[in-house]
Write a protein that holds these residues in place. Sequence first.
Motif, mmCIF file in Angstrom:
data_model
loop_
_atom_site.group_PDB
_atom_site.id
_atom_site.type_symbol
_atom_site.label_atom_id
_atom_site.label_comp_id
_atom_site.label_asym_id
_atom_site.label_seq_id
_atom_site.Cartn_x
_atom_site.Cartn_y
_atom_site.Cartn_z
ATOM 1 N N UNK A 170 5.997 -18.292 10.052
ATOM 2 C CA UNK A 170 5.024 -17.199 9.915
ATOM 3 C C UNK A 170 4.195 -17.350 8.648
ATOM 4 N N UNK A 171 3.124 -16.576 8.629
ATOM 5 C CA UNK A 171 2.310 -16.396 7.451
ATOM 6 C C UNK A 171 2.534 -14.979 6.934
ATOM 7 N N UNK A 172 2.696 -14.827 5.638
ATOM 8 C CA UNK A 172 2.751 -13.480 5.058
ATOM 9 C C UNK A 172 1.336 -12.908 5.028
ATOM 10 N N UNK A 173 1.260 -11.579 5.088
ATOM 11 C CA UNK A 173 -0.043 -10.889 5.075
ATOM 12 C C UNK A 173 -0.109 -10.067 3.795
ATOM 13 N N UNK A 174 -0.712 -10.674 2.764
ATOM 14 C CA UNK A 174 -0.597 -10.101 1.412
ATOM 15 C C UNK A 174 -1.243 -8.729 1.256
ATOM 16 N N UNK A 175 -2.182 -8.382 2.152
ATOM 17 C CA UNK A 175 -2.863 -7.093 1.992
ATOM 18 C C UNK A 175 -2.287 -5.992 2.880
ATOM 19 N N UNK A 176 -1.260 -6.324 3.657
ATOM 20 C CA UNK A 176 -0.622 -5.316 4.511
ATOM 21 C C UNK A 176 0.821 -5.186 4.037
ATOM 22 N N UNK A 177 1.073 -4.173 3.224
ATOM 23 C CA UNK A 177 2.333 -4.139 2.475
ATOM 24 C C UNK A 177 3.085 -2.813 2.628
ATOM 25 N N UNK A 178 4.375 -2.884 2.282
ATOM 26 C CA UNK A 178 5.190 -1.671 2.102
ATOM 27 C C UNK A 178 5.566 -1.612 0.630
ATOM 28 N N UNK A 179 5.522 -0.414 0.056
ATOM 29 C CA UNK A 179 5.920 -0.229 -1.340
ATOM 30 C C UNK A 179 7.148 0.684 -1.336
ATOM 31 N N UNK B 200 12.392 5.665 -1.318
ATOM 32 C CA UNK B 200 11.098 6.209 -0.887
ATOM 33 C C UNK B 200 10.187 5.029 -0.562
ATOM 34 N N UNK B 201 9.506 5.099 0.566
ATOM 35 C CA UNK B 201 8.654 3.972 0.946
ATOM 36 C C UNK B 201 7.304 4.461 1.453
ATOM 37 N N UNK B 202 6.308 3.603 1.349
ATOM 38 C CA UNK B 202 4.996 3.912 1.933
ATOM 39 C C UNK B 202 4.311 2.600 2.317
ATOM 40 N N UNK B 203 3.676 2.594 3.480
ATOM 41 C CA UNK B 203 2.909 1.408 3.897
ATOM 42 C C UNK B 203 1.456 1.619 3.513
#
Length: 344
Positions: free
Chosen positions: A35-44, A95-98
Amino acid sequence: MKSKVTVTCPSNIALIKYWGKKDTGVQIPQNPSISWSLSDLTAKTTLQYTPGSGRQINFSYDGVPKESFLPKINDFFTRIEEIFPWVKDGIFNIDTINNFPHGTGIASSAAGFGALATALVEIEGDLDRDSSEYWNKVSELARLGSGSACRSMFSKPAVWGVSEAVENSSDFFAVELKTTIHPSLQNWKDCVLIVDSGEKKVSSTAGHSLLNGHAYANSRFTQATENLAEIVRVFEEGNVDRFIKIVESEALQLHSMMMSSIPYYMLMRPNTIAIIEEIWKFREETNLPVCFTLDAGANVHLLYSKEVESSVKTFIESNLLPYCQNAMYLCSDIGGKPQIENHD
Ligand code: PMV
Protein backbone atom coordinates in the motif's frame (compact mmCIF):
# COMPACT_ATOMS: atom_id res chain seq x y z
CA MET A 1 6.16 4.66 31.28
CA LYS A 2 4.80 7.90 29.89
CA SER A 3 1.32 9.18 30.71
CA LYS A 4 0.07 11.12 27.68
CA VAL A 5 0.85 11.15 23.98
CA THR A 6 -0.79 12.44 20.79
CA VAL A 7 -0.21 10.68 17.47
CA THR A 8 -1.31 11.71 13.99
CA CYS A 9 -1.33 8.71 11.62
CA PRO A 10 -2.11 8.48 7.88
CA SER A 11 -4.63 6.18 6.24
CA ASN A 12 -3.43 3.97 3.38
CA ILE A 13 -4.64 2.62 0.05
CA ALA A 14 -3.72 -0.89 -1.06
CA LEU A 15 -2.25 -1.38 -4.54
CA ILE A 16 -2.14 -5.17 -4.13
CA LYS A 17 -5.19 -6.07 -2.06
CA TYR A 18 -5.49 -8.01 1.17
CA TRP A 19 -8.76 -9.90 0.92
CA GLY A 20 -8.98 -13.17 2.86
CA LYS A 21 -7.56 -14.24 6.22
CA LYS A 22 -5.93 -17.52 7.14
CA ASP A 23 -7.80 -19.49 9.78
CA THR A 24 -4.63 -19.82 11.83
CA GLY A 25 -3.89 -16.90 14.19
CA VAL A 26 -5.51 -13.47 14.34
CA GLN A 27 -5.61 -11.29 11.22
CA ILE A 28 -3.11 -13.35 9.23
CA PRO A 29 -3.42 -12.55 5.51
CA GLN A 30 -3.87 -15.18 2.83
CA ASN A 31 -1.61 -13.23 0.49
CA PRO A 32 0.90 -10.38 0.75
CA SER A 33 -0.37 -6.86 0.06
CA ILE A 34 1.29 -3.52 -0.61
CA SER A 35 0.00 0.00 0.00
CA TRP A 36 0.73 3.68 -0.15
CA SER A 37 0.17 5.83 2.92
CA LEU A 38 -2.07 8.88 2.42
CA SER A 39 -0.31 11.64 4.32
CA ASP A 40 -3.18 14.15 4.11
CA LEU A 41 -5.93 11.79 5.31
CA THR A 42 -5.17 11.23 8.96
CA ALA A 43 -6.47 10.31 12.41
CA LYS A 44 -5.22 12.27 15.41
CA THR A 45 -5.42 10.31 18.65
CA THR A 46 -4.55 11.34 22.19
CA LEU A 47 -4.00 8.56 24.70
CA GLN A 48 -3.80 9.30 28.40
CA TYR A 49 -2.76 6.44 30.64
CA THR A 50 -3.12 6.24 34.40
CA PRO A 51 -1.83 3.10 36.16
CA GLY A 52 -4.42 1.25 38.24
CA SER A 53 -5.80 -2.20 38.83
CA GLY A 54 -8.26 -3.64 36.31
CA ARG A 55 -8.78 -2.00 32.93
CA GLN A 56 -11.04 0.93 32.17
CA ILE A 57 -11.25 2.41 28.67
CA ASN A 58 -12.97 5.72 27.91
CA PHE A 59 -13.31 6.53 24.23
CA SER A 60 -14.39 9.81 22.66
CA TYR A 61 -14.48 11.23 19.14
CA ASP A 62 -13.51 14.90 19.10
CA GLY A 63 -14.29 15.16 22.81
CA VAL A 64 -17.73 13.51 22.56
CA PRO A 65 -17.98 10.08 24.30
CA LYS A 66 -18.66 7.31 21.77
CA GLU A 67 -19.69 4.15 23.55
CA SER A 68 -20.53 2.40 20.27
CA PHE A 69 -16.79 2.18 19.48
CA LEU A 70 -15.95 0.55 22.82
CA PRO A 71 -16.55 -3.13 21.94
CA LYS A 72 -14.01 -2.91 19.07
CA ILE A 73 -11.47 -1.07 21.24
CA ASN A 74 -11.99 -3.53 24.12
CA ASP A 75 -11.41 -6.49 21.75
CA PHE A 76 -8.26 -4.80 20.53
CA PHE A 77 -6.91 -4.37 24.06
CA THR A 78 -7.68 -8.01 24.85
CA ARG A 79 -5.87 -9.15 21.70
CA ILE A 80 -2.72 -7.17 22.46
CA GLU A 81 -2.44 -8.38 26.09
CA GLU A 82 -0.11 -11.17 24.97
CA ILE A 83 2.34 -8.62 23.51
CA PHE A 84 1.73 -5.83 26.03
CA PRO A 85 0.64 -7.47 29.34
CA TRP A 86 0.70 -4.05 31.04
CA VAL A 87 -2.50 -3.03 29.20
CA LYS A 88 -4.47 -5.46 31.43
CA ASP A 89 -4.50 -2.73 34.06
CA GLY A 90 -4.97 1.00 34.07
CA ILE A 91 -7.27 3.76 32.89
CA PHE A 92 -6.99 4.51 29.17
CA ASN A 93 -8.59 7.76 28.02
CA ILE A 94 -8.63 7.81 24.22
CA ASP A 95 -9.79 10.75 22.14
CA THR A 96 -9.57 10.63 18.36
CA ILE A 97 -10.56 12.73 15.36
CA ASN A 98 -10.19 12.18 11.61
CA ASN A 99 -9.40 15.05 9.28
CA PHE A 100 -11.74 13.57 6.65
CA PRO A 101 -15.51 13.11 6.87
CA HIS A 102 -16.93 9.83 8.16
CA GLY A 103 -18.44 7.50 5.55
CA THR A 104 -16.18 8.51 2.66
CA GLY A 105 -14.90 4.95 2.29
CA ILE A 106 -11.48 6.09 3.44
CA ALA A 107 -9.95 3.56 5.79
CA SER A 108 -10.58 5.36 9.08
CA SER A 109 -9.79 2.17 11.00
CA ALA A 110 -6.32 2.02 9.40
CA ALA A 111 -5.49 5.58 10.48
CA GLY A 112 -7.20 5.14 13.88
CA PHE A 113 -5.58 1.85 14.90
CA GLY A 114 -2.26 3.04 13.46
CA ALA A 115 -2.40 6.09 15.73
CA LEU A 116 -3.51 4.10 18.80
CA ALA A 117 -0.83 1.43 18.29
CA THR A 118 1.88 4.09 17.99
CA ALA A 119 0.56 5.82 21.12
CA LEU A 120 0.73 2.54 23.10
CA VAL A 121 4.33 1.86 22.04
CA GLU A 122 5.20 5.45 23.03
CA ILE A 123 3.50 5.14 26.43
CA GLU A 124 5.46 1.95 27.14
CA GLY A 125 8.59 3.82 26.08
CA ASP A 126 10.90 0.77 25.85
CA LEU A 127 11.94 1.05 22.21
CA ASP A 128 13.91 3.59 20.25
CA ARG A 129 11.87 5.34 17.54
CA ASP A 130 14.78 5.01 15.12
CA SER A 131 14.86 1.21 15.42
CA SER A 132 13.05 -1.25 13.18
CA GLU A 133 11.88 -3.07 16.36
CA TYR A 134 9.83 0.02 17.28
CA TRP A 135 7.95 0.09 13.96
CA ASN A 136 7.60 -3.71 13.81
CA LYS A 137 5.90 -3.52 17.20
CA VAL A 138 3.64 -0.60 16.19
CA SER A 139 2.67 -2.40 13.00
CA GLU A 140 2.02 -5.70 14.80
CA LEU A 141 -0.24 -4.02 17.37
CA ALA A 142 -2.09 -2.09 14.64
CA ARG A 143 -2.67 -5.35 12.72
CA LEU A 144 -4.51 -6.75 15.72
CA GLY A 145 -6.92 -3.79 15.52
CA SER A 146 -7.50 -3.91 11.77
CA GLY A 147 -5.34 -5.88 9.32
CA SER A 148 -4.73 -3.11 6.80
CA ALA A 149 -3.81 -0.68 9.65
CA CYS A 150 -0.43 -2.40 9.96
CA ARG A 151 0.62 -0.75 6.66
CA SER A 152 0.01 2.86 7.79
CA MET A 153 3.37 3.60 9.40
CA PHE A 154 5.72 3.94 6.43
CA SER A 155 6.55 6.74 4.01
CA LYS A 156 7.62 4.27 1.32
CA PRO A 157 5.37 1.49 -0.05
CA ALA A 158 4.46 -0.88 2.82
CA VAL A 159 4.36 -4.66 2.37
CA TRP A 160 2.42 -6.90 4.74
CA GLY A 161 2.53 -10.69 4.38
CA VAL A 162 5.33 -13.05 3.52
CA SER A 163 6.70 -12.57 0.00
CA GLU A 164 9.87 -14.04 -1.45
CA ALA A 165 10.34 -10.72 -3.24
CA VAL A 166 10.62 -8.67 -0.03
CA GLU A 167 13.35 -9.15 2.55
CA ASN A 168 12.13 -9.47 6.16
CA SER A 169 8.49 -9.53 5.05
CA SER A 170 6.15 -11.02 7.64
CA ASP A 171 2.54 -12.02 8.19
CA PHE A 172 2.66 -10.35 11.61
CA PHE A 173 3.69 -6.83 10.67
CA ALA A 174 4.35 -4.69 7.61
CA VAL A 175 7.76 -3.51 6.45
CA GLU A 176 8.62 -0.69 4.07
CA LEU A 177 10.23 -1.43 0.72
CA LYS A 178 13.95 -0.92 1.23
CA THR A 179 14.76 -0.67 -2.46
CA THR A 180 15.09 2.70 -4.19
CA ILE A 181 11.81 3.73 -5.78
CA HIS A 182 12.20 4.84 -9.40
CA PRO A 183 11.60 8.61 -9.78
CA SER A 184 8.62 7.98 -12.09
CA LEU A 185 6.78 6.31 -9.19
CA GLN A 186 7.97 8.55 -6.37
CA ASN A 187 5.69 11.56 -6.41
CA TRP A 188 2.13 10.45 -6.86
CA LYS A 189 -1.18 11.62 -5.47
CA ASP A 190 -4.51 10.00 -4.72
CA CYS A 191 -7.85 11.79 -5.16
CA VAL A 192 -10.76 9.86 -3.71
CA LEU A 193 -13.89 10.50 -5.77
CA ILE A 194 -16.87 10.07 -3.47
CA VAL A 195 -19.57 8.17 -5.35
CA ASP A 196 -21.43 6.98 -2.28
CA SER A 197 -20.84 8.25 1.23
CA GLY A 198 -23.29 5.77 2.80
CA GLU A 199 -22.48 2.98 5.23
CA LYS A 200 -20.41 0.00 4.02
CA LYS A 201 -22.65 -2.70 2.51
CA VAL A 202 -20.39 -5.47 3.74
CA SER A 203 -18.08 -5.14 6.74
CA SER A 204 -14.41 -6.05 6.26
CA THR A 205 -14.77 -8.97 8.67
CA ALA A 206 -17.70 -10.40 6.71
CA GLY A 207 -15.91 -9.62 3.44
CA HIS A 208 -12.75 -11.52 4.34
CA SER A 209 -14.77 -14.55 5.42
CA LEU A 210 -16.42 -14.71 1.96
CA LEU A 211 -13.09 -16.10 0.75
CA ASN A 212 -13.44 -19.22 2.91
CA GLY A 213 -14.52 -21.91 0.49
CA HIS A 214 -14.71 -19.42 -2.42
CA ALA A 215 -14.36 -21.28 -5.71
CA TYR A 216 -11.64 -18.95 -7.01
CA ALA A 217 -9.86 -18.23 -3.71
CA ASN A 218 -6.65 -20.16 -4.33
CA SER A 219 -6.12 -18.69 -7.80
CA ARG A 220 -6.70 -15.23 -6.37
CA PHE A 221 -4.12 -15.72 -3.60
CA THR A 222 -1.57 -17.01 -6.14
CA GLN A 223 -2.23 -14.11 -8.49
CA ALA A 224 -1.92 -11.53 -5.72
CA THR A 225 1.39 -13.09 -4.63
CA GLU A 226 2.69 -12.90 -8.22
CA ASN A 227 1.39 -9.34 -8.68
CA LEU A 228 3.16 -8.31 -5.50
CA ALA A 229 6.50 -9.69 -6.67
CA GLU A 230 6.03 -7.92 -10.00
CA ILE A 231 5.03 -4.55 -8.55
CA VAL A 232 8.10 -4.60 -6.31
CA ARG A 233 10.24 -4.87 -9.48
CA VAL A 234 8.12 -2.20 -11.17
CA PHE A 235 8.76 0.19 -8.25
CA GLU A 236 12.51 -0.23 -8.82
CA GLU A 237 12.47 -0.13 -12.61
CA GLY A 238 9.78 2.53 -13.04
CA ASN A 239 7.65 0.82 -15.67
CA VAL A 240 4.54 3.01 -15.23
CA ASP A 241 2.47 1.12 -17.83
CA ARG A 242 2.92 -2.16 -15.93
CA PHE A 243 2.21 -0.34 -12.66
CA ILE A 244 -1.11 0.88 -14.04
CA LYS A 245 -2.08 -2.55 -15.38
CA ILE A 246 -1.31 -4.32 -12.10
CA VAL A 247 -3.05 -1.73 -9.91
CA GLU A 248 -6.24 -1.60 -11.98
CA SER A 249 -6.37 -5.37 -12.34
CA GLU A 250 -6.02 -5.76 -8.54
CA ALA A 251 -8.96 -3.40 -7.93
CA LEU A 252 -11.17 -5.28 -10.38
CA GLN A 253 -10.11 -8.65 -8.95
CA LEU A 254 -11.13 -7.53 -5.47
CA HIS A 255 -14.59 -6.67 -6.78
CA SER A 256 -14.75 -9.83 -8.93
CA MET A 257 -14.16 -11.89 -5.80
CA MET A 258 -17.04 -10.10 -4.14
CA MET A 259 -19.35 -10.63 -7.10
CA SER A 260 -18.51 -14.34 -7.26
CA SER A 261 -18.78 -15.19 -3.55
CA ILE A 262 -21.80 -16.71 -1.82
CA PRO A 263 -23.53 -14.51 -0.77
CA TYR A 264 -22.48 -12.18 -3.60
CA TYR A 265 -22.16 -8.40 -3.46
CA MET A 266 -22.00 -5.63 -6.03
CA LEU A 267 -20.24 -2.71 -4.38
CA MET A 268 -19.60 -0.64 -7.50
CA ARG A 269 -22.37 1.80 -8.42
CA PRO A 270 -23.19 2.99 -11.97
CA ASN A 271 -21.13 6.14 -11.29
CA THR A 272 -18.14 4.01 -10.23
CA ILE A 273 -18.13 2.46 -13.69
CA ALA A 274 -18.75 5.79 -15.40
CA ILE A 275 -15.69 7.25 -13.63
CA ILE A 276 -13.52 4.25 -14.55
CA GLU A 277 -14.53 4.63 -18.19
CA GLU A 278 -13.77 8.36 -18.11
CA ILE A 279 -10.31 7.60 -16.67
CA TRP A 280 -9.60 5.03 -19.38
CA LYS A 281 -10.73 7.48 -22.09
CA PHE A 282 -8.64 10.30 -20.62
CA ARG A 283 -5.57 8.06 -20.44
CA GLU A 284 -6.02 6.86 -24.00
CA GLU A 285 -6.38 10.43 -25.29
CA THR A 286 -3.56 12.03 -23.27
CA ASN A 287 -1.21 9.13 -22.49
CA LEU A 288 -0.77 10.62 -19.01
CA PRO A 289 0.20 8.47 -15.99
CA VAL A 290 -3.19 8.12 -14.27
CA CYS A 291 -5.06 5.05 -13.08
CA PHE A 292 -7.69 4.00 -10.58
CA THR A 293 -7.98 1.67 -7.67
CA LEU A 294 -10.95 0.71 -5.50
CA ASP A 295 -11.45 -0.26 -1.90
CA ALA A 296 -14.30 -2.49 -0.76
CA GLY A 297 -16.83 0.17 -1.76
CA ALA A 298 -18.14 2.37 -4.57
CA ASN A 299 -15.65 5.24 -4.35
CA VAL A 300 -12.84 5.55 -6.87
CA HIS A 301 -9.24 6.37 -5.95
CA LEU A 302 -7.66 8.25 -8.83
CA LEU A 303 -3.88 7.81 -8.69
CA TYR A 304 -1.62 10.07 -10.74
CA SER A 305 1.89 11.42 -10.94
CA LYS A 306 2.20 14.92 -9.44
CA GLU A 307 3.93 16.01 -12.62
CA VAL A 308 0.56 15.99 -14.36
CA GLU A 309 -1.42 17.43 -11.48
CA SER A 310 -2.83 20.48 -13.26
CA SER A 311 -4.18 18.45 -16.21
CA VAL A 312 -5.67 15.89 -13.83
CA LYS A 313 -7.35 18.58 -11.71
CA THR A 314 -8.96 20.04 -14.82
CA PHE A 315 -10.06 16.55 -15.86
CA ILE A 316 -11.60 15.89 -12.43
CA GLU A 317 -13.43 19.22 -12.35
CA SER A 318 -14.79 18.96 -15.89
CA ASN A 319 -15.41 15.21 -16.36
CA LEU A 320 -15.64 13.45 -13.00
CA LEU A 321 -17.43 15.78 -10.58
CA PRO A 322 -20.87 15.12 -12.13
CA TYR A 323 -20.50 11.50 -10.95
CA CYS A 324 -19.50 12.40 -7.38
CA GLN A 325 -21.99 12.70 -4.54
CA ASN A 326 -22.32 16.43 -3.75
CA ALA A 327 -19.32 16.96 -6.08
CA MET A 328 -17.14 15.66 -3.25
CA TYR A 329 -13.56 14.45 -3.63
CA LEU A 330 -10.57 14.41 -1.28
CA CYS A 331 -6.94 14.50 -2.36
CA SER A 332 -3.79 13.42 -0.61
CA ASP A 333 -0.09 13.18 -1.21
CA ILE A 334 1.37 9.69 -1.05
CA GLY A 335 3.65 8.92 1.90
CA GLY A 336 3.74 10.05 5.50
CA LYS A 337 4.08 8.18 8.76
CA PRO A 338 2.88 8.64 12.35
CA GLN A 339 3.81 12.00 13.90
CA ILE A 340 4.28 11.89 17.66
CA GLU A 341 3.79 14.62 20.25
CA ASN A 342 4.65 13.79 23.87
CA HIS A 343 2.99 15.73 26.63
CA ASP A 344 5.26 14.71 29.54
O1 PMV B 1 -8.13 -4.12 7.27
P1 PMV B 1 -9.47 -4.59 6.85
O2 PMV B 1 -9.85 -5.86 7.55
O3 PMV B 1 -10.49 -3.49 6.97
O4 PMV B 1 -9.39 -5.03 5.32
C1 PMV B 1 -9.16 -4.11 4.29
C2 PMV B 1 -9.31 -4.75 2.98
C3 PMV B 1 -9.19 -3.83 1.76
O5 PMV B 1 -9.24 -2.47 2.16
C4 PMV B 1 -10.35 -4.09 0.83
C5 PMV B 1 -7.90 -4.09 0.99
C6 PMV B 1 -6.63 -3.68 1.66
O6 PMV B 1 -5.64 -4.38 1.46
O7 PMV B 1 -6.59 -2.62 2.33
